[in-house]
Design an enzyme around this catalytic site. Structure first.
Site, PDB file in Angstrom:
ATOM      1  N   ARG A 194      32.845   8.247   9.347  1.00  0.00           N
ATOM      2  CA  ARG A 194      32.813   7.964   7.898  1.00  0.00           C
ATOM      3  C   ARG A 194      31.933   6.757   7.545  1.00  0.00           C
ATOM      4  O   ARG A 194      32.098   6.143   6.489  1.00  0.00           O
ATOM      5  CB  ARG A 194      34.214   7.760   7.332  1.00  0.00           C
ATOM      6  CG  ARG A 194      35.100   8.987   7.490  1.00  0.00           C
ATOM      7  CD  ARG A 194      36.315   8.915   6.590  1.00  0.00           C
ATOM      8  NE  ARG A 194      37.138  10.091   6.766  1.00  0.00           N
ATOM      9  CZ  ARG A 194      38.072  10.200   7.702  1.00  0.00           C
ATOM     10  NH1 ARG A 194      38.312   9.206   8.520  1.00  0.00           N
ATOM     11  NH2 ARG A 194      38.768  11.314   7.796  1.00  0.00           N
TER      12      ARG A 194
ATOM     13  N   LYS B 204      18.587   6.232   0.399  1.00  0.00           N
ATOM     14  CA  LYS B 204      18.617   7.699   0.471  1.00  0.00           C
ATOM     15  C   LYS B 204      18.464   8.112   1.927  1.00  0.00           C
ATOM     16  O   LYS B 204      17.503   7.706   2.593  1.00  0.00           O
ATOM     17  CB  LYS B 204      17.472   8.297  -0.337  1.00  0.00           C
ATOM     18  CG  LYS B 204      17.743   8.413  -1.810  1.00  0.00           C
ATOM     19  CD  LYS B 204      16.650   9.259  -2.450  1.00  0.00           C
ATOM     20  CE  LYS B 204      16.797   9.327  -3.944  1.00  0.00           C
ATOM     21  NZ  LYS B 204      15.679  10.056  -4.554  1.00  0.00           N
TER      22      LYS B 204
ATOM     23  N   GLU C 203       1.749   5.856  -2.236  1.00  0.00           N
ATOM     24  CA  GLU C 203       3.054   5.504  -2.815  1.00  0.00           C
ATOM     25  C   GLU C 203       3.003   4.096  -3.433  1.00  0.00           C
ATOM     26  O   GLU C 203       3.676   3.827  -4.421  1.00  0.00           O
ATOM     27  CB  GLU C 203       4.166   5.583  -1.757  1.00  0.00           C
ATOM     28  CG  GLU C 203       4.322   6.959  -1.101  1.00  0.00           C
ATOM     29  CD  GLU C 203       4.873   8.065  -2.019  1.00  0.00           C
ATOM     30  OE1 GLU C 203       5.348   7.761  -3.123  1.00  0.00           O
ATOM     31  OE2 GLU C 203       4.798   9.245  -1.609  1.00  0.00           O
TER      32      GLU C 203
ATOM     33  N   LYS D 191      10.242  -1.284  -5.823  1.00  0.00           N
ATOM     34  CA  LYS D 191      11.248  -0.282  -5.422  1.00  0.00           C
ATOM     35  C   LYS D 191      12.647  -0.906  -5.499  1.00  0.00           C
ATOM     36  O   LYS D 191      13.591  -0.282  -6.001  1.00  0.00           O
ATOM     37  CB  LYS D 191      10.928   0.218  -4.012  1.00  0.00           C
ATOM     38  CG  LYS D 191      11.989   1.126  -3.405  1.00  0.00           C
ATOM     39  CD  LYS D 191      11.739   2.605  -3.621  1.00  0.00           C
ATOM     40  CE  LYS D 191      12.947   3.452  -3.279  1.00  0.00           C
ATOM     41  NZ  LYS D 191      12.788   4.372  -2.215  1.00  0.00           N
TER      42      LYS D 191
ATOM     43  N   GLU E  61      19.982   7.349  -8.883  1.00  0.00           N
ATOM     44  CA  GLU E  61      18.997   8.177  -9.592  1.00  0.00           C
ATOM     45  C   GLU E  61      19.594   8.917 -10.787  1.00  0.00           C
ATOM     46  O   GLU E  61      19.437  10.133 -10.942  1.00  0.00           O
ATOM     47  CB  GLU E  61      18.317   9.151  -8.630  1.00  0.00           C
ATOM     48  CG  GLU E  61      16.993   9.654  -9.196  1.00  0.00           C
ATOM     49  CD  GLU E  61      16.120  10.387  -8.198  1.00  0.00           C
ATOM     50  OE1 GLU E  61      15.943   9.880  -7.073  1.00  0.00           O
ATOM     51  OE2 GLU E  61      15.619  11.446  -8.562  1.00  0.00           O
TER      52      GLU E  61
ATOM     53  N   ARG F  65      15.296   5.618 -11.715  1.00  0.00           N
ATOM     54  CA  ARG F  65      14.807   5.859 -10.350  1.00  0.00           C
ATOM     55  C   ARG F  65      13.966   7.140 -10.273  1.00  0.00           C
ATOM     56  O   ARG F  65      13.115   7.280  -9.401  1.00  0.00           O
ATOM     57  CB  ARG F  65      15.991   5.914  -9.373  1.00  0.00           C
ATOM     58  CG  ARG F  65      15.568   5.879  -7.914  1.00  0.00           C
ATOM     59  CD  ARG F  65      16.717   5.545  -6.963  1.00  0.00           C
ATOM     60  NE  ARG F  65      16.264   5.663  -5.580  1.00  0.00           N
ATOM     61  CZ  ARG F  65      16.979   5.350  -4.529  1.00  0.00           C
ATOM     62  NH1 ARG F  65      18.191   4.870  -4.667  1.00  0.00           N
ATOM     63  NH2 ARG F  65      16.486   5.490  -3.303  1.00  0.00           N
TER      64      ARG F  65
ATOM     65  N   ASN G 293       9.270   9.667  -8.924  1.00  0.00           N
ATOM     66  CA  ASN G 293       8.739  11.009  -8.637  1.00  0.00           C
ATOM     67  C   ASN G 293       7.415  11.271  -9.342  1.00  0.00           C
ATOM     68  O   ASN G 293       6.932  12.400  -9.322  1.00  0.00           O
ATOM     69  CB  ASN G 293       9.756  12.076  -9.070  1.00  0.00           C
ATOM     70  CG  ASN G 293      10.998  12.019  -8.206  1.00  0.00           C
ATOM     71  OD1 ASN G 293      10.914  11.718  -7.016  1.00  0.00           O
ATOM     72  ND2 ASN G 293      12.158  12.264  -8.800  1.00  0.00           N
TER      73      ASN G 293
ATOM     74  N   HIS H 153       4.851  13.834  -8.151  1.00  0.00           N
ATOM     75  CA  HIS H 153       5.466  14.670  -7.127  1.00  0.00           C
ATOM     76  C   HIS H 153       5.657  16.130  -7.551  1.00  0.00           C
ATOM     77  O   HIS H 153       5.597  17.019  -6.718  1.00  0.00           O
ATOM     78  CB  HIS H 153       6.805  14.070  -6.667  1.00  0.00           C
ATOM     79  CG  HIS H 153       6.624  12.891  -5.748  1.00  0.00           C
ATOM     80  ND1 HIS H 153       5.969  11.739  -6.138  1.00  0.00           N
ATOM     81  CD2 HIS H 153       6.983  12.692  -4.458  1.00  0.00           C
ATOM     82  CE1 HIS H 153       5.949  10.886  -5.128  1.00  0.00           C
ATOM     83  NE2 HIS H 153       6.560  11.442  -4.089  1.00  0.00           N
TER      84      HIS H 153
ATOM     85  N   HIS I 109       4.253  18.828  -5.074  1.00  0.00           N
ATOM     86  CA  HIS I 109       5.057  19.843  -4.388  1.00  0.00           C
ATOM     87  C   HIS I 109       4.448  21.237  -4.521  1.00  0.00           C
ATOM     88  O   HIS I 109       4.686  22.102  -3.686  1.00  0.00           O
ATOM     89  CB  HIS I 109       6.489  19.833  -4.914  1.00  0.00           C
ATOM     90  CG  HIS I 109       7.239  18.599  -4.499  1.00  0.00           C
ATOM     91  ND1 HIS I 109       8.267  18.061  -5.220  1.00  0.00           N
ATOM     92  CD2 HIS I 109       7.076  17.775  -3.430  1.00  0.00           C
ATOM     93  CE1 HIS I 109       8.710  16.962  -4.618  1.00  0.00           C
ATOM     94  NE2 HIS I 109       7.995  16.769  -3.532  1.00  0.00           N
TER      95      HIS I 109
ATOM     96  N   HIS J 246       1.634  14.650   2.510  1.00  0.00           N
ATOM     97  CA  HIS J 246       2.407  14.359   1.296  1.00  0.00           C
ATOM     98  C   HIS J 246       1.709  13.325   0.389  1.00  0.00           C
ATOM     99  O   HIS J 246       1.515  13.562  -0.802  1.00  0.00           O
ATOM    100  CB  HIS J 246       3.810  13.889   1.696  1.00  0.00           C
ATOM    101  CG  HIS J 246       4.655  13.527   0.526  1.00  0.00           C
ATOM    102  ND1 HIS J 246       5.088  14.461  -0.397  1.00  0.00           N
ATOM    103  CD2 HIS J 246       5.128  12.324   0.090  1.00  0.00           C
ATOM    104  CE1 HIS J 246       5.796  13.850  -1.328  1.00  0.00           C
ATOM    105  NE2 HIS J 246       5.839  12.557  -1.056  1.00  0.00           N
TER     106      HIS J 246
END
Ligand SMILES: NC(=O)c1ccc[n+]([C@@H]2O[C@H](COP(=O)([O-])OP(=O)(O)OC[C@H]3O[C@@H](n4cnc5c(N)ncnc54)[C@H](O)[C@@H]3O)[C@@H](O)[C@H]2O)c1
Length: 378
Positions: A121, A143, A195, A237, A247, A251, A255, A258, A262, A274
């Site tokens: 946990r 994340k 980025e 960030k 998010e 946040r 993206n 993105h 994608h 990417h």
């Protein structure tokens, strides 16, 4: 050395950025995790020499270290890889206080972070990123996760859905040693730069100026400049994560580019990594912003020139049909359900979530980066 605090209720931590910082890994880990038995999960590609340095630093600080190596491939970012880590953890009798140290790029950080989030946990994780992308993005913000197969299509094929299984699990500390970037493949390095440009574009025009002023030093991996650059980008960030850890709002600005990226990233013939797809995606987003009077043409041109100066693509390497890219973005389906959301820049250094973009504007944005018939740049 630069230190940046991420202030989160009960889960705050410090990001340490300095050349040679890997030698301090044991000392820094001691400050946040007292237990003597620890696991070092590392990218097999960085086992020599960085894994050796990291292990020695941890042992010098009194830890008994169990090491576990991973192959940093998206196709290996799966639950079965996580199971392998659980097995090694159980065998080494790690308990709830035992820290996991993740040494590698975003693939290793995400996998090891998820194993740490779920083993017994949750055990402490320390992120020691070794790619530029992981330094400025993946290692900060908590994340973690793995890819998972999507339901089979009519032909019985199934693709891996990106980061579908995961958890928010903030690290206890992040240790960034820019020196390790000297062995990184230049294409991967530039993906990290994309980025950083994105961080500047959404939140800090002065970071874009810094990038433009130091483009040649950055291209030559000047470590003093890089240390500053990484710190500036991480600050952005960290501030966004502090404001919106899960998010629920701001946040999502991270993206930017993105949704476009994608659509082109999976096209094998384009051979885009990417960050390269994000670079082209940012140009397409900037074009949408110009079309909707959110940005001037001059600002969009400055963005394109900066990306080019950093060696990033701003144009598709070969023509692709714009309509099919818009279909891949799920435009019609998503607009019908009221969900197509694009992140668009507002001038340089600010961005918003926008949900009322016409298909014709997307068509023109894709054309501006080389899709369909037009070839006019971003
Ligand atoms: N958690 C987050 O918030 C977040 C954010 C962005 C991206 N990600 C994830 O990060 C992953 C991409 O991360 P990445 O770009 O770091 O890729 P990566 O981890 O695959 O690393 C890229 C390549 O560089 C190699 N490498 C790593 N460090 C090196 C070094 N110092 N010297 C030489 N080679 C080195 C790796 O073996 C790999 O071949 C994706 O899975 C993405 O989903 C996560």
């Amino acid at each position: 050395m630069q230190t940046i605090n991420v202030d989160l209720p009960q889960r705050g931590y410090t990001i340490h950025i300095a050349r040679g910082q890997l030698d301090q890994l044991g000392k820094t880990t001691r400050e946040v995790a007292l237990h003597d038995r620890a696991m070092l999960v590392m990218d097999a590609k960085v086992a020599e020499p960085y894994g050796v340095v990291a292990k020695r630093a941890l042992e010098d600080a009194g830890y008994t270290i169990v090491t576990h190596q991973l192959t940093a491939l998206e196709s290996r970012k799966t639950l079965s890889t996580v199971e392998g880590i659980y097995e090694a953890m159980l065998e080494a009798k790690l308990d709830r206080m035992s820290p996991v140290i993740a040494l590698g790029g975003g693939v290793v950080g995400d996998i090891a972070g998820f194993a740490a989030a779920t083993y017994l946990r949750g055990v402490p994780v320390i992120q020691a990123p070794t790619t530029l992308l992981a330094m400025v993005d993946a290692s900060v913000g908590g994340k973690t996760g793995v890819n998972f197969p999507l339901p089979m299509d009519a032909a019985g094929r199934s693709e891996l859905g990106k980061n579908l299984i995961g958890a928010f699990w903030q690290p206890r500390a992040v240790i960034i040693d820019p020196q390790v970037l000297t062995t990184l493949d230049m294409r991967d390095y530039r993906c990290g730069l994309a980025e950083i440009v994105k961080h500047g574009l959404i939140a800090d025009a002065s970071l874009l100026d810094f990038l433009a002023q130091h483009a040649s030093a950055i291209g030559a991996l000047d470590l003093d400049v890089l240390e500053d650059l990484i710190a500036r980008s991480v600050r952005i960030k960290a501030a966004i994560v502090e404001e919106d850890e899960r998010e629920a709002g701001r946040r999502a600005l991270l993206n930017l580019g993105h949704t476009f990226a994608h659509a082109i990233e999976p096209i094998e013939a384009l051979d885009l990594r990417h960050g390269e797809a994000v670079s082209i995606g940012m140009c397409a987003a900037a074009h949408c912003a110009v079309q909707t009077s959110r940005m001037t043409t001059d600002e969009a041109d400055r963005l394109r020139d900066l990306l080019q100066a950093l060696g990033l693509p701003t144009h598709l390497p070969r023509e692709v049909d714009a309509s099919s890219l818009i279909d891949t973005m799920g435009y019609d389906k998503k607009v019908a359900s009221g969900k197509l959301r694009l992140i668009l820049p507002r001038s340089l250094g600010a961005a918003d979530i926008v949900s009322d973009i016409d298909r014709s504007i997307l068509q023109s944005a894709w054309a501006a980066v080389g899709a369909g018939q037009t070839n006019e740049g971003c």
